[in-house]
Design an enzyme around this catalytic site. Structure first.
Site, PDB file in Angstrom:
ATOM      1  N   GLY A 235      -3.159   5.977   0.805  1.00  0.00           N
ATOM      2  CA  GLY A 235      -2.802   6.686  -0.314  1.00  0.00           C
ATOM      3  C   GLY A 235      -1.250   7.489   0.400  1.00  0.00           C
ATOM      4  N   GLY A 236      -1.283   7.967  -0.820  1.00  0.00           N
ATOM      5  CA  GLY A 236       0.048   9.197  -0.550  1.00  0.00           C
ATOM      6  C   GLY A 236      -0.049  10.445   0.356  1.00  0.00           C
ATOM      7  N   GLY A 240      -3.530  12.670   0.199  1.00  0.00           N
ATOM      8  CA  GLY A 240      -4.535  13.101   0.900  1.00  0.00           C
ATOM      9  C   GLY A 240      -5.180  13.747   1.522  1.00  0.00           C
ATOM     10  N   GLU A 255      -5.065   6.428   5.912  1.00  0.00           N
ATOM     11  CA  GLU A 255      -3.835   5.654   6.316  1.00  0.00           C
ATOM     12  C   GLU A 255      -2.615   6.170   5.247  1.00  0.00           C
ATOM     13  OE1 GLU A 255       0.118   4.295   6.059  1.00  0.00           O
ATOM     14  OE2 GLU A 255      -1.339   2.263   5.203  1.00  0.00           O
ATOM     15  N   CYS A 289       4.297   0.823   3.432  1.00  0.00           N
ATOM     16  CA  CYS A 289       4.637   2.145   4.581  1.00  0.00           C
ATOM     17  C   CYS A 289       4.786   2.092   5.661  1.00  0.00           C
ATOM     18  CB  CYS A 289       2.789   2.703   4.127  1.00  0.00           C
ATOM     19  SG  CYS A 289       2.040   1.607   4.888  1.00  0.00           S
TER      20      CYS A 289
END
Length: 480
Positions: A235-236, A240, A255, A289
């Site tokens: 995610g963002g 994170g 990630e 991403c």
């Protein structure tokens, strides 16, 4: 007002041995039409507590499955998924951001991911350790093995709602762990249906629990609870960071965000490379991403590349994702469209020139290219999660590498060149987790180690790499 279908399926959460329908519900919307297509149950704190108790049982059950049994279960999921490819593709299109063509490819990738997981379940091997090679160790022998880590919280995003779930479920089960899955609330149905396949394939209850609904209903228990041994999050970057701060002492795999650069040198086929870059920029409507976000093009071909890529961007067929002719579909939410638009406006105000696009079309956004200097102060400093990229002229490889590295992110980069020396220089000097030579930054296969550096992540996915992340090394030493 949300337009609804005549019949709305209610998706339940999986806790222990039961599919549970909660009192609180929320809609799942089709991003293109805005119609409500499903209703999902929203878990509360008591549901999550029960899921954690279930996972405690599940980690024992999972560890006691032989590698052969784990492999056979995952292989059966693969067979079931092959039989239902069309069903899963339609679900991805209905709840997510992909076109029918893109969704078909995601289902195929998921089949490949789980096939690899089935194979790797049998290959989780350790090594002997030569204790006798050291002074005083003549009577000793030993080895190490990879033990399951225990309970894994897996949090997945909306942009690959099936395959990225498989990238967490498959390795976790292959390595003998229990897993609590929290899919995106925008695209939970793909994850739930994949969970159903695992149970149908014979996965024992308690190994997999699935929680849906907003985390505000139950707080951060899935992150902070000491029973959770690992968090695997895609995610963002901001989310994170919050997870890492809250997690405490436990393993994390992250990630996160990116602003992937692509370098185009003077010795390439301009038409072929510009077409490749547009594909990398518009896949999943840019909600990718590793999508192309920054293009650094050598001055000797800059004009022709610019003309080509604008033409290709303007030719992208935007429309109904269910239409096979559609090349680019929806942005996930209205809020996300506004965020993209504001980012484009910010770049324009800062001196970038809009070469094409820059406008919303219904529930999507035009492919947008902005021109600016390679050393602009905004270069690579933000991730625009949409079909937007910048274009900059460079006069040398050193300039391109310096501009590429001038970012808080470091996931993937691409370079197009016919020079092996140039390629190796870029590989050596680009600060990122992967360099794609003569491919745009968005190229990936599911067996390769995948992840980034800096604010793009921690650890590596890709089946074999993820299995290693989801295990601990245990040494055994015999004094004979």
């Amino acid at each position: 007002m949300i337009e609804t279908l005549d019949k709305i399926d209610t998706m339940k959460i999986l806790i222990g041995e039961k599919w549970v329908e909660s009192a609180m519900k929320m809609p799942v919307l089709n991003p293109y039409s805005g119609k409500e297509i499903y209703t999902i149950s929203c878990a509360d704190r008591s549901n999550v507590e029960e899921a954690l108790k279930s996972a405690e049982k599940g980690k024992i059950i999972s560890k006691n499955l032989s590698p052969y049994q784990r492999s056979e279960i995952i292989a059966k999921v693969v067979l079931l998924l092959k039989e239902r490819k069309e069903e899963f593709s339609k679900v991805i299109v209905s709840e997510g951001v992909k076109t029918k063509t893109e969704a078909d490819k995601e289902v195929e990738r998921c089949i490949n991911t789980l096939t690899l997981c089935s194979e790797e379940a049998k290959r989780l091997i350790g090594e002997t350790v030569p204790f006798s090679a050291f002074a005083g160790g003549a009577s000793r022998a030993g080895y190490y093995v990879h033990d399951p880590i225990g309970i894994i919280t897996a949090i997945t995003p909306f942009n690959d709602p099936l395959n990225l779930v498989a990238h967490k479920l498959g390795p976790a089960i292959a390595s003998g762990n229990a897993i609590i899955l929290k899919p995106s609330d925008y695209t939970p149905v793909s994850a739930i249906k994949l969970g159903e396949l695992f149970l149908e394939a014979g996965l024992p209850f308690h190994i997999l629990n699935i929680i849906t609904g907003p985390a505000s209903n139950y707080g951060d228990i899935l992150i902070t609870d000491p029973r959770v041994n690992m968090i695997s999050f895609t995610g963002g970057t901001k989310s994170g960071e919050e997870i890492i701060k809250a997690a405490g002492i436990k393993k994390v795999a992250m990630e996160l965000g990116s602003s992937s650069p692509v370098i185009v040198m003077e010795d390439v086929d301009v038409d072929a490379v510009s077409k490749n870059c547009i594909g990398g920029m518009t896949w999943a409507a840019g909600q990718n991403c590793v999508g192309v976000k920054r293009m650094y093009v050598h001055k000797s071909i800059y004009k022709s590349f610019k003309e080509k890529i604008i033409a290709y961007a303007n030719a992208i067929n935007i429309g109904d994702p269910e239409d096979p002719e559609t090349e680019m579909g929806s942005i996930i939410t209205n809020e996300a469209i506004n965020t993209i638009d504001n980012s484009v406006k910010e770049l324009k105000q800062a001196g970038y020139k809009i070469l094409c696009g820059g406008k919303r079309i219904g529930n999507t956004y035009q492919p947008t290219i902005l021109e600016g200097n390679f050393d602009h102060s905004l270069n690579g400093k933000q991730e625009i999660f949409g079909p937007v990229a910048t274009l900059s002229k460079i006069s040398s490889l050193d300039q391109a590498i310096s501009a590429s590295n001038d970012s808080v992110y470091g996931l993937h980069a691409g370079i197009f060149t016919n020079s092996i020396e140039v390629a190796f220089k870029a590989i050596n000097e680009l600060q990122c987790g992967g360099v794609m030579v003569n491919d745009s930054s968005d190229y990936r296969i599911d067996m390769m180690p995948f992840g980034g550096i800096k604010q793009s992540g921690i650890g590596r996915e890709g089946v074999k790499s993820a299995i290693r992340e989801m295990t601990t090394t245990k040494i055994a030493c015999f004094n004979l």
